[in-house]
Motif scaffolding. Structure first.
Motif, PDB file in Angstrom:
ATOM      1  N   GLN A   1       6.994 -10.129 -44.665  1.00  0.00           N
ATOM      2  CA  GLN A   1       5.592  -9.719 -44.615  1.00  0.00           C
ATOM      3  C   GLN A   1       4.958  -9.979 -45.979  1.00  0.00           C
ATOM      4  O   GLN A   1       5.386  -9.438 -46.991  1.00  0.00           O
TER       5      GLN A   1
ATOM      6  N   TYR B   1       7.924 -13.823 -38.176  1.00  0.00           N
ATOM      7  CA  TYR B   1       8.260 -12.923 -37.074  1.00  0.00           C
ATOM      8  C   TYR B   1       9.762 -12.958 -36.803  1.00  0.00           C
ATOM      9  O   TYR B   1      10.411 -13.999 -36.956  1.00  0.00           O
TER      10      TYR B   1
ATOM     11  N   ARG C   1       8.000  -8.250 -37.741  1.00  0.00           N
ATOM     12  CA  ARG C   1       8.175  -9.251 -38.782  1.00  0.00           C
ATOM     13  C   ARG C   1       9.413  -8.924 -39.614  1.00  0.00           C
ATOM     14  O   ARG C   1       9.714  -7.754 -39.866  1.00  0.00           O
TER      15      ARG C   1
ATOM     16  N   ASP D   1       4.184 -14.729 -43.799  1.00  0.00           N
ATOM     17  CA  ASP D   1       4.705 -13.801 -42.799  1.00  0.00           C
ATOM     18  C   ASP D   1       5.715 -14.538 -41.923  1.00  0.00           C
ATOM     19  O   ASP D   1       5.571 -15.746 -41.665  1.00  0.00           O
TER      20      ASP D   1
END
Length: 517
Positions: free
Chosen positions: A420, A331, A417, A329
């Motif tokens: 992902q 951000y 995000r 992931d």
């Protein structure tokens, strides 16, 4: 809120309030008869009560999550190994000593909260000032005191019942009161506090004060814990069908975005907004719960979601996106992907992860992030459960399905995000409405929905205890995963925590110990 923050600044500077001596029991303190004379004194004392839940490096939220989740099938301790925060590992394995630091921390924080509340409740009626305002301050203190005693009685059982300011020598002689007496005080306090204003009645300056909705929600939690579903249904009906102070946000993920702090769904938040960077008004709890290996986060890696919790979700449930952070992931604004290789399960806690872009101008020790302690979805699911327990299973379905419907319609792609790892493959069949009306079957469904909806929010232990299946669930977890976590659980011991030995020593053994410790 700003008014509360600036009053806190005064308190931090040493104006007006007191600290406890080292020899004093943590559930009592000396008061000054010449201080609580006017409305402004009472307001400062009340702010001091709120502050007890968010003292830097001794925040209640950290203890709430460690004890509420890490002792259950929802979360592992995590961190840098078994010796890192070892007292939480002992709690997780149910090998708890009476000197356990996390147990003592819970007792200390909650009695300091109760202390401050007792001062407000005792002195407010005779202080000079606007009587309506003073009554409101006393009722806020009653709501907070009831919260403190609820968290004590549901984890320690019988506890000393201290309701007025007392000298330390008097406090040392107070024995443990019966759980019924403690519950009676909680119910009385919350009944009075139910006269507080609605959330919408507060100005922006007072936005984070406790409300009638908070008082009634804690009253409902109390009745649910006692197994008094008839009384719980009555209170929950008021909250949901009469007062209508709350509403679910349209998207589950909104609950953890800055724009929706203190939203229509928020029943109780511990406010940690940073208005003045020279005063440590933020929180460091997110620092404890994020990845240990990502620049800009510098997390300690605690409070790790279990694989069992992950497996509890349907693979197309959009809530997976907002409960678990996974390796890969990333951000928005970050240059590195999340790296959870030190997590024992490969997951970290999304709900307490604050992206670096939202911490600009701050540091990891002063994060401007509110702790979402109670949400309206909790209320709706309690209402569904109470109705089902009262033989009204068909009436429970709309409230259960309201929670599921919101989850179903939530965006499975997190807008915070830009990478992902996993996106739940939602379809028209995702989280279909429940139609089951068999009471036993519906009970299991509601319990499961609570786990998925409230995952990693610190209420799992509370649910398992009041449902009287804590030991059954934890021993099954130990067997399923061939682990020590849960294997040592004893029903005649581990539903309660030990009374801290330090408090027993100060009382000269006036305080008795719980069985098995």
């Amino acid at each position: 809120m700003r008014k509360i923050i600036y009053t806190i600044c005064c308190i931090l500077a040493g104006i007006g309030l007191y600290s406890c001596s080292l020899d004093e029991p943590s559930y009592g303190k000396t008061t000054s008869d010449n201080y609580y004379q006017k409305e402004s004194d009472i307001e400062q004392a009340l702010t001091g009560a709120y502050l007890q839940l968010r003292t830097t490096w001794n925040e209640y939220a950290l203890n709430h999550y460690f004890i509420g989740d890490c002792t259950t099938d929802d979360a592992l301790k995590g961190g840098g190994g078994d010796g890192d925060r070892a007292e939480v590992q002992d709690l997780s394995n149910f090998t708890v000593y009476t000197t356990n630091g996390e147990v003592g921390r819970r007792w200390e924080i909650l009695y300091r909260l109760i202390n401050r509340c007792n001062d407000v409740i005792y002195y407010a009626p005779n202080a000079t000032g606007d009587k309506t305002t003073l009554t409101r301050y006393a009722n806020e203190a009653k709501a907070l005191r009831a919260f403190g005693y609820y968290c004590l009685v549901t984890t320690f059982g019988e506890v000393p019942l201290v309701t007025v300011p007392m000298q330390p020598t008097e406090i040392l002689k107070v024995p443990r009161s019966s759980t019924e007496d403690v519950y009676n005080l909680i119910i009385a306090d919350l009944t009075d506090a139910s006269e507080l204003p609605a959330k919408s009645a507060y100005s922006a300056a007072d936005a984070y004060r406790v409300t009638r909705g908070f008082a009634k929600t804690m009253l409902a939690k109390t009745y649910m814990f006692k197994g008094d579903y008839a009384s719980a249904e009555t209170v929950l009906h008021e909250i949901v069908d009469v007062d209508k102070d709350y509403a679910l946000l349209s998207d589950y993920g909104m609950n953890w975005r800055p724009a929706y702090e203190n939203s229509t769904e928020s029943v109780f938040e511990i406010a940690n907004k940073v208005y003045d960077k020279t005063v440590a008004t933020g929180t460091n709890v997110p620092h404890f719960f994020t990845s240990r290996r990502v620049t800009g986060y510098q997390g300690y890696g605690f409070h790790v979601p279990t694989q069992d919790l992950y497996n509890a979700y349907d693979n197309d449930d959009p809530r997976i996106t907002y409960v678990f952070t996974q390796t890969g992931d990333r951000y928005v604004g970050d240059t590195e992907e999340q790296d959870n290789t030190e997590s024992p399960t490969g997951y970290q806690d999304y709900k307490m992860t604050v992206p670096a872009v939202e911490k600009q101008g701050l540091d990891v020790w002063m994060i401007s992030y509110n702790i979402r302690l109670i949400r309206y979805s909790d209320v709706l699911l309690m209402y569904a459960e109470a109705l089902n327990e009262n033989g009204k299973s068909s009436l429970a379905l709309p409230y259960l399905n309201e929670v599921r419907g919101r989850a179903r319609n939530s965006n499975p792609i997190d807008p915070r995000r830009d990478m992902q790892k996993y996106t739940p493959p939602t379809t028209s069949n995702t989280l279909k409405d429940i139609t089951e009306t068999n009471q036993d079957a519906l009970r299991t469904i509601i319990w499961h929905e609570r786990r998925c909806e409230l995952g990693m929010e610190g209420w799992r232990r509370d649910d398992l205890m009041r449902q009287k299946r804590f030991g059954t669930v934890m021993r099954a977890y130990a067997s399923k995963y061939n682990t020590s976590k849960g294997a040592n659980f004893k029903d005649d011991r581990d539903y309660l925590l030990p009374i801290p030995q330090g408090e027993r020593d100060k009382s000269n053994d006036v305080l008795t110990q719980n069985p098995g410790y």
